[in-house]
Design a protein around this motif. Structure first.
Motif, mmCIF file in Angstrom:
data_model
loop_
_atom_site.group_PDB
_atom_site.id
_atom_site.type_symbol
_atom_site.label_atom_id
_atom_site.label_comp_id
_atom_site.label_asym_id
_atom_site.label_seq_id
_atom_site.Cartn_x
_atom_site.Cartn_y
_atom_site.Cartn_z
ATOM 1 N N LYS A 175 -10.241 1.450 6.582
ATOM 2 C CA LYS A 175 -9.652 2.024 5.417
ATOM 3 C C LYS A 175 -9.405 3.554 5.346
ATOM 4 O O LYS A 175 -8.509 3.882 4.571
ATOM 5 N N ASN A 206 -8.768 -7.644 2.340
ATOM 6 C CA ASN A 206 -7.466 -7.069 1.789
ATOM 7 C C ASN A 206 -7.235 -5.865 2.501
ATOM 8 O O ASN A 206 -6.393 -5.232 2.338
ATOM 9 N N VAL A 207 -8.089 -5.450 3.428
ATOM 10 C CA VAL A 207 -8.061 -4.090 4.110
ATOM 11 C C VAL A 207 -6.757 -3.773 4.589
ATOM 12 O O VAL A 207 -6.262 -2.575 4.704
ATOM 13 N N LEU A 209 -3.897 -4.591 3.947
ATOM 14 C CA LEU A 209 -2.902 -4.576 3.198
ATOM 15 C C LEU A 209 -2.782 -2.917 2.832
ATOM 16 O O LEU A 209 -1.743 -2.555 2.200
ATOM 17 N N SER A 210 -3.871 -2.364 2.926
ATOM 18 C CA SER A 210 -4.007 -0.814 2.454
ATOM 19 C C SER A 210 -4.003 0.252 3.475
ATOM 20 O O SER A 210 -3.669 1.261 3.097
ATOM 21 N N THR A 211 -4.381 -0.116 4.619
ATOM 22 C CA THR A 211 -4.634 0.396 5.936
ATOM 23 C C THR A 211 -3.105 1.214 6.183
ATOM 24 O O THR A 211 -2.101 0.420 6.179
ATOM 25 N N GLN A 212 -3.245 2.483 6.655
ATOM 26 C CA GLN A 212 -1.945 3.095 7.165
ATOM 27 C C GLN A 212 -1.823 3.144 8.475
ATOM 28 O O GLN A 212 -0.634 3.513 9.105
ATOM 29 N N PHE A 229 1.807 -6.737 7.903
ATOM 30 C CA PHE A 229 1.098 -5.507 8.380
ATOM 31 C C PHE A 229 1.125 -5.543 9.896
ATOM 32 O O PHE A 229 0.461 -4.555 10.361
#
Length: 269
Positions: A175, A206-207, A209-212, A229
């Motif tokens: 995250k 879902n993590v 889909l949001s990690t950079q 991703f």
């Protein structure tokens, strides 16, 4: 294997034997078959601590409360009806087919790996490890053991990467990770990328889909390459009915470190 037993073992591997929580974890493991049946008062009495200590320890392990812990305590082999679990796939097969069949299958899968390995994919991951200053490797159970194996092998060559046995710490790292971080995920089935594999009901994850972070994957499932991703992937083939990935991982790690040395300009000559 259940979520609670994994978290208890992971906790013991990183704590001082002199701590109160260590004693609580050991007592829970020694009485594991009873935890899903007994109250917080009873487990506190077994551990010779207060109910508040049990409550705090429960949250330390990443559970909401003692009831949540109990829900994840019942140990039922193959509780998710997965025929590829360790006991059903490896041990039961050895008992029914014999040791030689298993050993021959391991040799067959190793040879097949050598004949069909995509070495350009090894190069892409090794180059990324060399290029990124911040690198981590994660998995669950046998895949996490392989992540630690890679961590140690890279450390021998001056590259220090992060890894956590604790699934809560893994998710927290994902995250917070920024675009300057490479995270290598080891997952035989590929399900680590989309499901909470060791939680009841295997809810969606879902993590990713949001990690950079840049995500690279080592898996036997070619479908992971389609996930939006996933930037790099090493898809390893195997041919037998046995889930030999715990062994194949070690070989793939050696190949990655070998090529990392090349890209990082390290030579023994």
């Amino acid at each position: 294997m259940g979520l609670l037993i994994i978290r208890l073992i992971t906790f013991l591997n990183s704590q001082s034997p002199d701590s109160t929580y260590y004693h609580v974890a050991v007592t829970m493991l020694e009485n594991y078959s009873r935890i899903h049946l007994i109250s917080i008062e009873e487990i506190a009495k077994l551990c010779h601590v207060s109910k508040s200590t049990i409550s705090k320890f429960t949250r330390q392990l990443g559970f909401d409360d003692y009831l949540d812990l109990k829900d994840n305590a019942a140990f039922v082999e193959n509780r998710f009806n997965n025929p590829l679990n360790y006991v059903s796939n490896i041990l039961t097969s050895i008992e029914s087919d014999g040791v030689n069949d298993y050993l021959n299958a391991v040799c067959k899968d190793i040879n097949y790996l050598g004949e069909h390995m995509d070495f350009s994919a090894i190069d892409h991951v090794a180059k990324a490890i060399s290029d990124y200053d911040h690198v981590a490797a994660f998995g669950l159970m046998f895949s996490e053991s392989a992540a630690i194996d890679l961590q140690c092998k890279l450390a021998y060559n001056g590259k220090f990467i992060r890894s956590f046995q604790d699934d809560v710490l893994q998710e927290a790292f994902l995250k917070k990770a920024k675009s300057d971080t490479l995270i290598l995920i080891l997952t035989n089935s590929g399900e680590y990328l989309t499901k909470q594999q060791i939680k009841l009901g295997t809810p969606r994850k879902n993590v990713f889909l949001s990690t950079q972070a840049k995500i690279a994957v080592i898996s036997s499932n070619p479908e992971v390459k389609k996930l939006p991703f996933v930037s790099e992937s090493i898809i390893f083939p195997h041919q037998t009915k046995y889930q030999t990935h715990a062994i194949l991982y070690q070989i793939i790690n050696d190949l990655i470190v070998h090529r990392y040395r090349y890209f990082h300009g390290i030579s023994t000559r």
